[in-house]
Design a protein around this motif. Structure first.
Motif, PDB file in Angstrom:
ATOM      1  N   LYS A 409       0.838  -1.201   0.000  1.00 24.57           N
ATOM      2  CA  LYS A 409       0.000   0.000   0.000  1.00 24.57           C
ATOM      3  C   LYS A 409       0.875   1.254   0.000  1.00 24.57           C
ATOM      4  O   LYS A 409       0.579   2.239  -0.691  1.00 24.57           O
ATOM      5  N   GLN A 412       2.258   1.783  -3.504  1.00 21.48           N
ATOM      6  CA  GLN A 412       1.206   2.276  -4.413  1.00 21.48           C
ATOM      7  C   GLN A 412       0.932   3.759  -4.177  1.00 21.48           C
ATOM      8  O   GLN A 412       0.727   4.521  -5.133  1.00 21.48           O
ATOM      9  N   ASP A 413       0.914   4.167  -2.895  1.00 21.52           N
ATOM     10  CA  ASP A 413       0.667   5.578  -2.589  1.00 21.52           C
ATOM     11  C   ASP A 413       1.848   6.452  -3.025  1.00 21.52           C
ATOM     12  O   ASP A 413       1.654   7.562  -3.547  1.00 21.52           O
ATOM     13  N   LYS A 414       3.063   5.959  -2.817  1.00 23.12           N
ATOM     14  CA  LYS A 414       4.264   6.746  -3.100  1.00 23.12           C
ATOM     15  C   LYS A 414       4.483   6.939  -4.600  1.00 23.12           C
ATOM     16  O   LYS A 414       4.891   8.024  -5.045  1.00 23.12           O
ATOM     17  N   TYR A 415       4.228   5.879  -5.385  1.00 24.26           N
ATOM     18  CA  TYR A 415       4.521   5.944  -6.818  1.00 24.26           C
ATOM     19  C   TYR A 415       3.256   5.891  -7.676  1.00 24.26           C
ATOM     20  O   TYR A 415       3.256   5.375  -8.795  1.00 24.26           O
ATOM     21  N   LYS A 416       2.173   6.447  -7.152  1.00 21.01           N
ATOM     22  CA  LYS A 416       0.917   6.380  -7.904  1.00 21.01           C
ATOM     23  C   LYS A 416       0.982   7.157  -9.217  1.00 21.01           C
ATOM     24  O   LYS A 416       0.221   6.869 -10.148  1.00 21.01           O
ATOM     25  N   ASP A 417       1.915   8.108  -9.318  1.00 17.37           N
ATOM     26  CA  ASP A 417       2.063   8.868 -10.555  1.00 17.37           C
ATOM     27  C   ASP A 417       3.188   8.328 -11.440  1.00 17.37           C
ATOM     28  O   ASP A 417       3.508   8.927 -12.471  1.00 17.37           O
ATOM     29  N   ASN A 418       3.813   7.256 -11.025  1.00 17.29           N
ATOM     30  CA  ASN A 418       4.925   6.666 -11.784  1.00 17.29           C
ATOM     31  C   ASN A 418       4.719   5.139 -11.853  1.00 17.29           C
ATOM     32  O   ASN A 418       5.334   4.383 -11.104  1.00 17.29           O
ATOM     33  N   PRO A 419       3.859   4.676 -12.761  1.00 17.65           N
ATOM     34  CA  PRO A 419       3.519   3.249 -12.833  1.00 17.65           C
ATOM     35  C   PRO A 419       4.737   2.347 -13.033  1.00 17.65           C
ATOM     36  O   PRO A 419       4.798   1.256 -12.469  1.00 17.65           O
ATOM     37  N   MET A 422       6.519   2.037  -9.799  1.00 14.52           N
ATOM     38  CA  MET A 422       5.683   1.242  -8.911  1.00 14.52           C
ATOM     39  C   MET A 422       5.846  -0.250  -9.221  1.00 14.52           C
ATOM     40  O   MET A 422       5.968  -1.079  -8.320  1.00 14.52           O
ATOM     41  N   THR A 426       7.457  -2.979  -6.693  1.00 15.54           N
ATOM     42  CA  THR A 426       6.606  -4.115  -6.330  1.00 15.54           C
ATOM     43  C   THR A 426       7.321  -5.422  -6.604  1.00 15.54           C
ATOM     44  O   THR A 426       7.274  -6.362  -5.791  1.00 15.54           O
TER      45      THR A 426
END
Length: 593
Positions: A409, A412-419, A422, A426
């Protein structure tokens, strides 16, 4: 419903139906060389233009007909073996009834009738002079009944025409679902042959199967039943399902062909397939609940020579046990071999090996416990035990996924603008935790493979027809169970109250709730997982409400046993996790940390 839930619905549907599509598209037997057949004015004229080139000369009566009885009115005659009861009419020498004595009709509780929808102008093994569109012979024939001897039963019919005699001789044997029909043309003086135009071929006569093969079935109740035209050559059976209005011509060479249902078959086996000019089939609607589904065998034109065409025919259960007899000549009374009738039993070709294994296991268990329902239960438990190591790895992976969920989680929050980042982080997290996101796929794939194999078993293998589990509730594992019936068709349910689909639903809900499928319970994923846990089982219970009881029994027992396995695995993985937390570590200086 949020976006993820919608995707779950779509993907779940793809999992269920995708395999069926792939099977039908790439592995199912294809309908080879099928051409539409249309009866036009041209074909009628072509038949009318045909000729029976003969003069009214002397015809020598064959020895088989010495002492034949001549009658001026229509009469019936019965030939009975320990397998079949066949009723003939002297009008055309045709069959008006063919009953399979050892098997009962589900509806009437009488022996199964294979020659159904018979009318005066359409009967089993009726002959028509000309092509498939020609009317059948309606004349009264003389009859010769030959006394039965050594388990052989013979009856012959004959009619003198201008310049030739037409003879139909039937032979049956005890312990056999195969009979023999000989069609003889005895030429007289000046006989020059029989030739009629039939499409792009020249025809002499046409032989047909029954208008419809039995037993009767209700299309609304048994949605898995059908009628199929089948033709076989070189270990390959090509099939065409005969829906209402379907017509066609099969143009490939074959060794045998005919019409099959879910559990019974009428197969014609020409001794010399080369004499067949055309093979046609059609399914026509009638004023009865069950329309016609019929095959026509058009014989090539005949010259002035004597003709004795031999057709063996199989009329009986679509059973492995019976079909195998005609692979080796020593195992049948006709000395037939290499027919491979067993190829006429439908299977998922891709999963045929799995069907064979599962069926062999059940049959082996049945030898010791003669109850097919118990055989299914034991086989299912054995199947789940074999899968236990794989399920253990899956559950351990699920446990790891739950442990790393907070870190997931955070990523996902930290790199939500960099898929891309992310995805990289992951992947690192998965590697660090030793988690394989694909680890849960293999058990599901194996489970679905077994489910499809069992579905095919209970819809095609004759041995499971009428197989009982619990009398008064599940009397036939190849059909849905029933505890109450009504007159009106309720959508998705039909005419019966079935308990087994409800038990399956509760087993699936129990399995989903207590095994925490997926391990995700927060955010948008929570809604998706609730749908997967509660929504899909409800949808499946309606989709498979009328499925064979044996299939639902397998699925239900599988869920219950899987639930027990998952509880055990969860306990084991939980203990290991606690042990890791309680490990006492010592630094290099030897002091307790």
């Amino acid at each position: 419903m949020n976006k993820n839930a919608i995707w779950a619905v779509v993907l779940s549907a793809l999992v269920l139906f995708g395999y069926m599509f792939v099977q039908a598209k790439f592995f199912a037997p294809k309908n080879e060389e099928v051409t539409a057949v249309e009866q036009t004015a041209d074909t009628v004229k072509a038949d009318e233009a045909g000729t029976v080139a003969a003069v009214d000369g002397e015809v020598k009566e064959p020895s088989e007909l010495e002492g034949a009885v001549v009658s001026e009115k229509e009469e019936t005659f019965t030939v009975k073996t320990n397998k079949l009861e066949v009723v003939f009419t002297n009008r055309g020498g045709d069959v008006t009834s063919l009953k399979v004595l050892e098997h009962k009709d589900t509806w009437t509780k009488e022996p199964v009738e294979l020659a159904t929808n018979v009318t005066p102008d359409n009967k089993l093994f009726a002959l028509a002079i000309g092509g498939a569109e020609s009317k059948i012979i309606d004349d009264i024939f003389m009859v010769k009944e030959i006394p039965s001897e050594n388990g052989e039963h013979v009856i012959a019919f004959a009619k003198k025409y201008a310049g030739y005699m037409l003879v139909k001789k039937y032979t049956f044997k005890d312990d056999e679902y195969v009979g023999k029909l000989e069609v003889m043309i005895e030429p007289g003086e000046g006989f020059k042959g029989i030739s009629f135009a039939s499409g792009d071929a020249k025809a002499s006569y046409t032989l047909r199967t029954a208008p419809q093969i039995g037993p009767y079935y209700n299309k609304k109740l048994d949605r898995y039943e059908n009628r199929t035209f089948i033709a076989h050559k070189d270990s390959k059976a090509n099939k065409t399902i005969l829906t209402d209005g379907k017509k066609g011509e099969y143009k490939k060479p074959y060794n045998w062909a005919g019409i099959t249902g879910k559990y019974f078959a009428e197969i014609v086996i020409p001794a010399d397939p080369e004499v067949i000019a055309q093979t046609k089939y059609e399914a026509t609607k009638t004023d009865k609940d069950l329309g016609n589904a019929q095959a026509y065998f058009v014989r090539k034109e005949i010259g002035s020579e004597r003709v004795n065409d031999t057709y063996y025919f199989y009329a009986g259960p679509r059973s492995e046990k019976e079909f195998k007899k005609y692979n080796v000549k020593e195992t049948n009374a006709w000395n037939l071999e290499g027919l491979r009738l067993i190829d006429g039993i439908s299977t998922y070709q891709f999963l045929g090996w799995l069907e064979t294994i599962l069926k062999w296991i059940m049959e082996y268990i049945y030898k010791f416990i003669p109850n097919w329902g118990i055989s299914i239960i034991i086989m299912t438990i054995l199947f789940k035990i074999v899968l236990f190591p794989i399920n253990y790895k899956q559950m351990a992976g699920t446990q790891k996924m739950q442990e790393i969920q907070p870190r997931m989680k955070a990523i996902q929050d930290k790199y939500k603008d960099n898929p891309q980042r992310m995805q990289e982080e992951t992947a690192k997290l998965y590697k660090e935790a030793g988690y394989n996101p694909m680890s849960g796929c293999l058990p599901m794939i194996l489970q679905m493979m077994a489910l499809f194999a069992m579905f095919d078993l209970f819809n095609n293998y004759f041995e499971f027809r009428g197989a009982s589990f619990i009398n008064g509730w599940i009397d036939d594992l190849s059909m849905g169970d029933s505890v109450l019936s009504w007159k009106y068709d309720i959508p998705f349910i039909g005419y019966n109250l079935r308990i087994l689909p409800i038990i399956y639903l509760f087993s699936q809900l129990l399995y989903g709730k207590f095994t925490n499928m997926g391990g995700a319970t927060n955010g948008q994923n929570a809604g998706t997982m609730k749908f997967m846990t509660y929504g899909l089982p409800i949808i499946f219970s309606f989709m498979f409400y009328n499925a064979p009881a044996g299939l639902l029994l397998f699925w239900t027992i599988s869920n219950i046993f899987q639930f027990g396995q998952q509880m055990l695995i969860k306990k084991l993985t939980g203990k290991k996790a606690d042990e890791k937390k309680n490990v006492v570590k010592f630094p290099k200086n030897g002091k307790k940390k």
